[in-house]
Design an enzyme around this catalytic site. Structure first.
Site, PDB file in Angstrom:
ATOM      1  N   CYS A  87       7.369   6.119  10.014  1.00  0.00           N
ATOM      2  CA  CYS A  87       7.366   6.752   8.690  1.00  0.00           C
ATOM      3  C   CYS A  87       5.960   7.218   8.318  1.00  0.00           C
ATOM      4  O   CYS A  87       5.116   7.428   9.200  1.00  0.00           O
ATOM      5  CB  CYS A  87       7.958   5.860   7.614  1.00  0.00           C
ATOM      6  SG  CYS A  87       8.481   6.844   6.169  1.00  0.00           S
TER       7      CYS A  87
ATOM      8  N   ASP B 150       7.637  -0.983   1.464  1.00  0.00           N
ATOM      9  CA  ASP B 150       8.105  -0.633   0.117  1.00  0.00           C
ATOM     10  C   ASP B 150       8.256  -1.879  -0.723  1.00  0.00           C
ATOM     11  O   ASP B 150       8.160  -1.827  -1.945  1.00  0.00           O
ATOM     12  CB  ASP B 150       9.430   0.124   0.206  1.00  0.00           C
ATOM     13  CG  ASP B 150       9.214   1.501   0.836  1.00  0.00           C
ATOM     14  OD1 ASP B 150       9.148   1.571   2.077  1.00  0.00           O
ATOM     15  OD2 ASP B 150       9.032   2.469   0.079  1.00  0.00           O
TER      16      ASP B 150
HETATM   17  P1  RI2 Z   1       2.665   3.851   1.280  1.00  0.00           P
HETATM   18  C1  RI2 Z   1       7.748   5.086   2.182  1.00  0.00           C
HETATM   19  O1  RI2 Z   1       8.995   5.277   1.612  1.00  0.00           O
HETATM   20  C2  RI2 Z   1       7.840   4.574   3.599  1.00  0.00           C
HETATM   21  O2  RI2 Z   1       8.880   3.644   3.797  1.00  0.00           O
HETATM   22  C3  RI2 Z   1       6.471   3.955   3.749  1.00  0.00           C
HETATM   23  O3  RI2 Z   1       6.377   3.075   4.849  1.00  0.00           O
HETATM   24  C4  RI2 Z   1       6.357   3.232   2.408  1.00  0.00           C
HETATM   25  O4  RI2 Z   1       6.936   4.139   1.464  1.00  0.00           O
HETATM   26  C5  RI2 Z   1       4.980   2.824   1.992  1.00  0.00           C
HETATM   27  O5  RI2 Z   1       4.179   3.954   1.798  1.00  0.00           O
HETATM   28  P2  RI2 Z   1       9.594   6.757   1.247  1.00  0.00           P
HETATM   29  O6  RI2 Z   1       9.081   7.072  -0.164  1.00  0.00           O
HETATM   30  O7  RI2 Z   1       2.693   3.322  -0.111  1.00  0.00           O
HETATM   31  O8  RI2 Z   1       9.147   7.764   2.255  1.00  0.00           O
HETATM   32  O9  RI2 Z   1       1.906   2.967   2.223  1.00  0.00           O
HETATM   33  O10 RI2 Z   1      11.086   6.560   1.231  1.00  0.00           O
HETATM   34  O11 RI2 Z   1       2.200   5.297   1.324  1.00  0.00           O
END
Ligand code: RI2
Length: 320
Positions: free
Chosen positions: A125, A194
């Protein structure tokens, strides 16, 4: 930005990533507090609470969102004039935004120390916190390379490879199902989060638990980069993290689905990796084993055993 506009952008993932969601919610509440035209404290409280609820309801999994909102509105119930209470919201929002940015910087320094010269890192991700560690290790002169997954269905892997490419880091881009095929070439898995539960389980983008499973099988260490406001206080009282299930159209178009009446598309956005698969969680206050998650919730989010009892009493009363 208006509350409704921010809420819409979070819902459709124009604003995404657990940290960014939290900061943009804090910004929206701050701007709303600045412009809210009311004459008394009660109306201000009511409108702010409604705005807070609207933001929290956008995405259910990233705990950073309710944590940030609660930090920003924590002074609403206190005594004070309208001006004082309004200023308190603005101050708390600004403090949260800057401490969140600092937390990512701090995580970068701590996480980079766990990356060795010559390491190949696999990430899944697009995590600002995880990428900050990788970029900091590269900046400090370590020769590293990365495997980045595609991340179906929303392809956040594309954002990751653009960032890594811009930083000049050699990167292999692979489809999600290729992780096990390449895990023997990997020295370290590094992902974001998350939510982190009280027992150290990590909730992150769907597929993370498969990555963790492959890493455990191949004896590759798994690190998670997570700011303290991603730890979930209410898991102390047994509350489970809700896993968001997103629209089927993200996976298959309506046109194709209409030709397949017996097929149901399931599209959970996150999964849960048990603590046993996680070697360390890098927070801004230090790298901890996942089993220490309660300490973060107690000491940095202010949820001690007393809160546990209070919530337990409330829950029991509800059941009566
Ligand atoms: P940071 C994201 O969720 C991903 O799952 C990623 O690993 C997590 O948030 C943490 O992201 P999505 O919004 O706060 O893409 O480290 O569903 O950037």
């Amino acid at each position: 930005m208006l509350i409704t506009e921010t809420a819409e952008k979070i819902k459709c993932m124009e604003i995404r990533g657990a940290g960014r969601i939290a900061r943009s919610a804090a910004e929206a509440l701050r701007d709303y507090a600045k412009t809210l035209r009311v004459n008394d404290v009660e109306s201000f409280r009511r409108d702010m609470m409604e705005a807070a609820q609207q933001l929290i309801a956008t995405r259910p999994t990233a705990v950073s969102l309710p944590n940030a909102v609660h930090i920003v509105i924590a002074g609403l119930e206190g005594s004070g004039t309208l001006v004082e209470i309004r200023n308190d919201v603005i101050k708390r929002a600004n403090e949260f935004i800057s401490s969140s940015r600092n937390a990512v910087k701090q995580i970068a320094h701590i996480g980079a120390r766990h990356i060795s010269d010559g390491d190949t890192i696999l990430t899944h991700c697009n995590s600002e916190a995880a990428l900050a560690c990788i970029i900091e290790a590269h900046r400090s002169g370590k020769k590293i390379s990365v495997f980045a997954t595609e991340v179906r269905p929303r392809n956040q892997g594309l954002i990751t490879i653009r960032t890594l490419n811009a930083a000049g880091i050699k990167t292999n881009f692979i489809v999600d199902s290729a992780v096990r095929s390449f895990i023997d070439e990997v020295d370290l898995v590094l992902v974001g989060a998350d939510a982190v539960t009280v027992n150290g389980a990590v909730v992150n983008k769907i597929g993370t638990s498969q990555v963790a499973h492959s890493a455990a099988e191949a004896r590759v260490n798994m690190l998670v980069a997570a700011e303290t406001y991603k730890f979930a206080p209410r898991t102390i009282v047994g509350e489970l993290i809700t896993i968001e299930e997103r629209p089927p159209q993200e996976v298959l178009s309506d046109k194709i689905r209409s030709t397949l009446p017996n097929v149901v598309v399931r599209n959970p956005a996150f999964d849960v990796t048990p603590a046993e698969y996680v070697d360390m969680i890098v927070t801004e206050v230090g790298a901890i084993p996942p089993q220490m998650a309660y300490v973060i919730i107690r000491d940095y989010l202010g949820w001690g055993i007393e809160e546990f009892h209070k919530s337990f009493e409330i829950n029991t009363k509800h059941e009566d």
